[in-house]
Every structure is written in structure tokens, then in C-alpha cells.
Design an enzyme around this catalytic site. Structure first.
Site: not given
Ligand code: ADE
Length: 230
Positions: A12, A198
Site C-alpha cells: 500500500e 474482496d
Molecule cells: N482488508 C481487506 N479485506 C479485508 C477483509 N475481508 N477483512 C478485513 N480487512 C480487510
């Protein structure tokens, strides 16, 4: 004006570090604070590490040792809102720590006991600049609303349903709410801008690896557009 920029992971912050005209580097609490000029702004870029404690330590150092005037937290998140898909951007209007639970004392879930606020509100001016930065991009679908934070990678559809119903969350991640709390305690303006890697569901860890580069790229472009107007 010095802006602190926090990303939890190397992926990042690396694209930002490549663009930074580095002036000095300081290591504290195992974190590298990179001070310099980025797109005509004085900034300190730092990789905090993952989770709320890392993010809190990092934010307090930015405030105490670098006198930052504002903090921007960028990175990826899990989409929680029904319409939030990998690649979409979520700008936090406010943040809540979903894993804080003192319901035994009658508090609402997420409420930090004895604190005079339930959520941590992002700075209005930074919010406006974040929205404008998204609007400058072609094909950037962005949402503005609540991001929830906890020390858990969410990969469970029941849990996202709960985060959505309990907190009306659009996205979940692991640092923003803690950056926000430290800024709140120190009266420092902040904003959290995330891009969904996601859908926080059963396949979250697989989508995460696939979409992370797109998501990281989004938040870097937004930050660039934003800093150019500061
Ligand atoms: N960062 C990216 N995806 C995530 C997730 N599913 N849960 C927590 N932090 C995240």
C-alpha cells in the site's frame, strides 16, 4: 502543512514511496517514517503494520514527532455493502471499531466505554477533496459512508451480514477506526480512503490476492489527485 500518510502494508505504501522526494527517514517503534515531498506537499509516509495497535502507535508518533496537521489512511478493505464490489472505492464518512464490545455494561456494540462519541467522523474538507479526487478518475465507482474496523480479516458471509445490519457498514478493514480514534483524541483532521480488494465473504482471501493490486492502484491515484489540490 505536513500530511501523515499511513498504509498498513508495504504493497500500500511502496507506490507512494517511489514518488516521494525523500528528505529524511526515521525509525521508531520498528516503523520507518519517510519525510519528504510528494506531489508538491510535505508528507510523512509510513507503513504501520496490520491491526489496530500498530495503527494507533503509528498515528500517535506522526502527531508527536512529526507534528502532522492531517492524517490520511489509505489501503484495501473488504466490501460489506451490498453494491460494493472489488475495485470500488469507499471513503469513510465515519468509522466504528466493530470488535469493541462492552454490551455487558449496557453499551451499544462498537461503543468505546466512557468515550463521548460512538463513531469517529472524518474531516469535512478532506472528505470533499477525497470525493473530488474520485470524480476526476474515469470509471471510479465510489461510496461514502461508514467503514468498520477490527482485528479480524473477515471471510465469512454471516459476519458481513452482521456488520451491515449492526453498523450499516460499507466496508471492513483492520486499521482505520484506530487511526481515527487517535486523531480524534488529539483533535487532528483525518480521512480514511479504502478500495475493496474482496467481498469479505467465504472467498475473501482468494479475491484479496487477485484484486489487491487494482485496489492499491485506486487508492494511490485518488491520493495523487487529492494532494494535487492541497
Ligand atoms: N482488508 C481487506 N479485506 C479485508 C477483509 N475481508 N477483512 C478485513 N480487512 C480487510
Amino acid at each position: 502543512m505536513t500530511i501523515g500518510i499511513i498504509g498498513a502494508m508495504i504493497e500500500e505504501v511502496e507506490p507512494l514511496l517511489k514518488e516521494l522526494k525523500l528528505e529524511r527517514k526515521l525509525v521508531k517503534a520498528g516503523m520507518e517514517f519517510n519525510h519528504g515531498e510528494l506531489w508538491n506537499n510535505k508528507v510523512v509516509i509510513v507503513k504501520s503494520g496490520i491491526g489496530k495497535v500498530n495503527a494507533a502507535v503509528c498515528t500517535q508518533i506522526l502527531i508527536d514527532d512529526f507534528n502532522v496537521d492531517a492524517v490520511i489512511n489509505v489501503g484495501v478493505a473488504g466490501g460489506v455493502g451490498e453494491d460494493v464490489y472489488p475495485g470500488d472505492v469507499i471513503i469513510a464518512e465515519n468509522l466504528v471499531q466493530h470488535d469493541m464490545d462492552s454490551t455487558a455494561f449496557g453499551d451499544k456494540r462498537g461503543q468505546i466505554p466512557r468515550l463521548d462519541t460512538f463513531d469517529f467522523k472524518c474531516d469535512e474538507t478532506l472528505l470533499l477533496k477525497s470525493k473530488r479526487a474520485c470524480e476526476k478518475m474515469n470509471n471510479c465507482k465510489y461510496f461514502v459512508g461508514r467503514i468498520v474496523t477490527g482485528d479480524q480479516f473477515i471471510a465469512d458471509s454471516d459476519k458481513i451480514k452482521w456488520l451491515s445490519e449492526e453498523f450499516s457498514a460499507l466496508a471492513c478493514e483492520m486499521e482505520g477506526g484506530s487511526v481515527a480514534q487517535v486523531c480524534y483524541l488529539n483533535d487532528i483532521p483525518f480521512v480514511v480512503i479504502r478500495s475493496a480488494s474482496d467481498n469479505a465473504n467465504n472467498g475473501a482471501h482468494m479475491d484479496y490476492e487477485k484484486f489487491k493490486p487494482i485496489a492499491v492502484n485506486n487508492s494511490v491515484t485518488i491520493l495523487k489527485n487529492m494532494l494535487e489540490t492541497m
